[in-house]
Design an enzyme around this catalytic site. Sequence first.
Site, short mmCIF file in Angstrom:
data_model
loop_
_atom_site.label_atom_id
_atom_site.label_comp_id
_atom_site.label_asym_id
_atom_site.label_seq_id
_atom_site.Cartn_x
_atom_site.Cartn_y
_atom_site.Cartn_z
N ASP A 7 -11.21 2.23 4.36
CA ASP A 7 -11.43 0.78 4.24
C ASP A 7 -12.92 0.47 4.15
O ASP A 7 -13.31 -0.66 3.81
CB ASP A 7 -10.88 0.06 5.48
CG ASP A 7 -9.59 -0.70 5.20
OD1 ASP A 7 -9.37 -1.10 4.04
OD2 ASP A 7 -8.81 -0.89 6.15
N GLN A 48 -4.55 -2.24 9.78
CA GLN A 48 -4.41 -3.51 9.07
C GLN A 48 -4.91 -4.66 9.96
O GLN A 48 -4.52 -4.76 11.13
CB GLN A 48 -2.94 -3.73 8.66
CG GLN A 48 -2.71 -4.90 7.73
CD GLN A 48 -3.39 -4.75 6.36
OE1 GLN A 48 -3.54 -3.65 5.84
NE2 GLN A 48 -3.83 -5.85 5.79
N LYS A 59 0.85 -1.21 0.00
CA LYS A 59 0.00 0.00 0.00
C LYS A 59 0.88 1.25 0.00
O LYS A 59 0.63 2.21 -0.73
CB LYS A 59 -0.95 -0.03 1.22
CG LYS A 59 -2.03 -1.10 1.08
CD LYS A 59 -2.83 -1.36 2.36
CE LYS A 59 -3.78 -2.53 2.18
NZ LYS A 59 -4.54 -2.91 3.38
N1 GUN Z 1 -6.72 -7.50 6.13
C1 GUN Z 1 -7.11 -8.22 5.06
N2 GUN Z 1 -7.74 -7.43 4.16
C2 GUN Z 1 -7.75 -6.18 4.68
C3 GUN Z 1 -8.27 -4.92 4.23
O1 GUN Z 1 -8.87 -4.79 3.14
N3 GUN Z 1 -8.07 -3.88 5.07
C4 GUN Z 1 -7.45 -4.00 6.26
N4 GUN Z 1 -7.33 -2.91 7.01
N5 GUN Z 1 -6.97 -5.15 6.72
C5 GUN Z 1 -7.12 -6.24 5.93
#
Ligand code: GUN
Length: 295
Positions: free
Chosen positions: A119, A96, A52
Site C-alpha cells: 500500500d 484495509q 482486490k
Molecule cells: N481505504 C481506502 N483506500 C485504501 C487503500 O488504498 N488501502 C487501504 N489499505 N485502505 C484503504
Amino acid sequence: MTLIDGKALFSNIKNGLSLQVASMVSDGRRPPHLAAILVGDNPASKTYVNAKVKACKEIGFNSTVIEYPENVSQSELLSKIEEINHSNNIDGLIVQLPLPNHIDENVVTHSIHHYKDVDGFHPINIGRMVLGLPCYIPATPLGIISLLKEYKIDTSGKKCLVIGRSHIVGTPISILMSRNNSIGNATVTLAHSKTKNLSALTLGADIIIVAMGVPSFLKSDMVKEGVVIIDVGIHRVKSDHTKSGFKLVGDVDYDDVKHKASYITPVPGGVGPMTIASLLTNTLQSAKKMIYSHT
Ligand code: GUN
C-alpha cells in the site's frame, strides 16, 4: 472531451500481470501472494477487499483475507502482522482502512515490514518516495500517474491543483506531480479544509485532482475550459433513476463538468480500478524482489 477509461487500462494491466505470473509459475516459482486484513463490518471496506481478491484470482495471484470483528484488540492485529511479516509465502500485506477508533492506524500500518507494504503507507516507503528512490508508491496516486501516462497528458509546467491532503491520496499525489519526471514537473497547489477561496484556485488550474470526499462538489462554473479532471471520490447516493435506488458518484459533478473538460475520469470506472491495478503491480514487484532484495 476525452473520457479517461480506468476500467480499460485496468484490464490491460491485468493481462500483462497474468503473463508475468504464468512465466513465474513455468519457471517453478509460486505465484505472488497478497494478504489483506479486514476489521469490522464496514460495507465499503468489504466491497474493496472483495474487489482486490477477485482481481488476484483473475490474474493467478494467491490471496488471503484475514477477518476480525470490530472489537479486535490492537495487540491481536499486531501479532498477526508480525506473523505475516515473517511468512515466506506472502509477498504483500495490506490492512484495509479505516480501522475502528480504538485502534491506532499509524501504529498498525507502520508495523507492516516496509518490503511487504504494497500500500506504500510505511514511513520508509513514503520517505523514499519523497527522495525519488525505488519504493512502493501508494496505490491510488500510482494509479493516477498511470492514467495520465496512458493518455499522454502533458503535466510539465501545468498548474495542478490537488484538493484533499490525506496520507493515502492528496499528500502523495501532490509530491509525485511536482517531481522531475515525465508525469510530474507540475506547479502544484494543495488545497484542504482550511483553504480560502477555493474557486479562485480551481478556476486557475490546468489539472485538478479531487480527493476531498464531498459528493458532486466540483461544478462547471468552478473550472476553466479545457481542464483535466481526475476524480478520486466515490459515494453511494440515492437516485430515482436506478433500479437499486442508489448510484455511485464522485467528488465531481460529472455531467455538469464534462462539457468543459479536455479529459475527465468517470465514477465508477476511472481511478477506482486503477487503485487495484497498482496494488497488484506492487505485489508482483514484491514477489520478484524488484524494489527491496530481502530474503
Ligand atoms: N481505504 C481506502 N483506500 C485504501 C487503500 O488504498 N488501502 C487501504 N489499505 N485502505 C484503504
